[in-house]
Design a protein around this motif. Sequence first.
Motif, mmCIF file in Angstrom:
data_model
loop_
_atom_site.group_PDB
_atom_site.id
_atom_site.type_symbol
_atom_site.label_atom_id
_atom_site.label_comp_id
_atom_site.label_asym_id
_atom_site.label_seq_id
_atom_site.Cartn_x
_atom_site.Cartn_y
_atom_site.Cartn_z
ATOM 1 N N ASP A 23 -3.521 -8.519 -11.959
ATOM 2 C CA ASP A 23 -2.375 -7.635 -12.172
ATOM 3 C C ASP A 23 -2.469 -6.381 -11.312
ATOM 4 O O ASP A 23 -1.458 -5.890 -10.802
ATOM 5 N N GLU A 24 -3.688 -5.880 -11.117
ATOM 6 C CA GLU A 24 -3.885 -4.669 -10.315
ATOM 7 C C GLU A 24 -3.569 -4.888 -8.841
ATOM 8 O O GLU A 24 -3.369 -3.937 -8.092
ATOM 9 N N THR A 25 -3.539 -6.141 -8.386
ATOM 10 C CA THR A 25 -3.241 -6.428 -6.976
ATOM 11 C C THR A 25 -1.756 -6.525 -6.687
ATOM 12 O O THR A 25 -1.363 -6.627 -5.516
ATOM 13 N N LEU A 26 -0.926 -6.483 -7.711
ATOM 14 C CA LEU A 26 0.490 -6.802 -7.527
ATOM 15 C C LEU A 26 1.371 -5.616 -7.182
ATOM 16 O O LEU A 26 2.476 -5.796 -6.688
ATOM 17 N N GLY A 27 0.936 -4.419 -7.444
ATOM 18 C CA GLY A 27 1.769 -3.242 -7.177
ATOM 19 C C GLY A 27 1.478 -2.641 -5.811
ATOM 20 O O GLY A 27 1.028 -3.317 -4.890
ATOM 21 N N VAL A 82 -9.078 -13.670 5.734
ATOM 22 C CA VAL A 82 -8.109 -12.739 5.161
ATOM 23 C C VAL A 82 -8.561 -12.488 3.727
ATOM 24 O O VAL A 82 -8.495 -13.382 2.885
ATOM 25 N N THR A 83 -9.043 -11.284 3.472
ATOM 26 C CA THR A 83 -9.738 -11.023 2.214
ATOM 27 C C THR A 83 -9.162 -9.831 1.461
ATOM 28 O O THR A 83 -8.708 -8.862 2.069
ATOM 29 N N ASN A 84 -9.226 -9.900 0.146
ATOM 30 C CA ASN A 84 -8.832 -8.772 -0.693
ATOM 31 C C ASN A 84 -9.914 -7.709 -0.777
ATOM 32 O O ASN A 84 -9.755 -6.724 -1.495
ATOM 33 N N THR A 85 -11.006 -7.884 -0.055
ATOM 34 C CA THR A 85 -12.058 -6.864 0.011
ATOM 35 C C THR A 85 -11.597 -5.707 0.898
ATOM 36 O O THR A 85 -10.642 -5.834 1.651
ATOM 37 N N MET A 99 -4.163 -4.423 5.671
ATOM 38 C CA MET A 99 -2.812 -4.922 5.409
ATOM 39 C C MET A 99 -1.979 -3.942 4.596
ATOM 40 O O MET A 99 -0.750 -3.982 4.616
ATOM 41 N N GLY A 100 -2.660 -3.085 3.835
ATOM 42 C CA GLY A 100 -1.937 -2.181 2.943
ATOM 43 C C GLY A 100 -1.399 -2.881 1.714
ATOM 44 O O GLY A 100 -0.480 -2.381 1.053
ATOM 45 N N CYS A 101 -1.983 -4.012 1.385
ATOM 46 C CA CYS A 101 -1.594 -4.757 0.186
ATOM 47 C C CYS A 101 -2.672 -5.783 -0.106
ATOM 48 O O CYS A 101 -3.562 -6.035 0.713
ATOM 49 N N TYR A 102 -2.589 -6.387 -1.279
ATOM 50 C CA TYR A 102 -3.499 -7.459 -1.672
ATOM 51 C C TYR A 102 -2.747 -8.782 -1.745
ATOM 52 O O TYR A 102 -1.547 -8.807 -2.070
ATOM 53 N N LYS A 103 -3.436 -9.854 -1.415
ATOM 54 C CA LYS A 103 -2.900 -11.158 -1.787
ATOM 55 C C LYS A 103 -2.816 -11.199 -3.308
ATOM 56 O O LYS A 103 -3.715 -10.675 -3.951
#
Length: 226
Positions: free
Chosen positions: A53-57, A118-121, A146-150
């Motif tokens: 959920d924290e990756t969605l905003g 391509v990582t959320n790290t 990227m300025g965002c998360y997958k």
Amino acid sequence: MEFESKPKFVTFDMNGTLIHFRINDVIRQVLGDRLPAEIAEQFRQTGNEFRYDETLGDYKPFHQVIANSLERTMRHFGLEYRAGDAQAVYEQIPTFTPYPGVTEALNRLAEEVPLVIVTNTDDVHAPSLVENLKAPFEVVITAEQMGCYKPRLHAWQYTLDKLGATPDEIVWVSASPKYDLRSATVMGFENKVYMDRGFEPDHPWLGCKRITDIADLPVLFGLPRP
């Protein structure tokens, strides 16, 4: 080869696909007796959802994703959250190592096609984790860049622009339909490999090639088993 033509790149999710992302084990260690054994599994599952959920905003630093999701999970279960808990978890992430067979498979595949992560790290931890893989990657793209998360779709558009490629020129490899493969499908990626590590259900409608052994990945590209 299982694909119609040789791809320009093979793009990997890193944490959970290549790296054994043991964050829940670390959380358990950090919390110790504050996490009752009888709710440990439910705590793990709920924590995973809060972290997603924290990756969605809007973008926030990776350490904040961990802190927010851990604090929310603790409060959800009525447990005591301490300010140093999240930092103690975050600091352990660079120690995470690859799943068995990953390094060998990546090095075999790299002889045939360039590898991309391509990582959320974040930019702080990604270099250490990539180093732990001990394989050659042409490009490493982080959420911070990227300025965002997958699973935000911008991650895929950023990747295409960065690589100068189209979806049909890339094979996307991930262990997560939730974070990766659903969004990749929406963005027009037809060549996808689901590395099934057993922590998410298969989604056959996504049209992925499913493997359960990373050693089978080079075989999909026409390479013989060692």
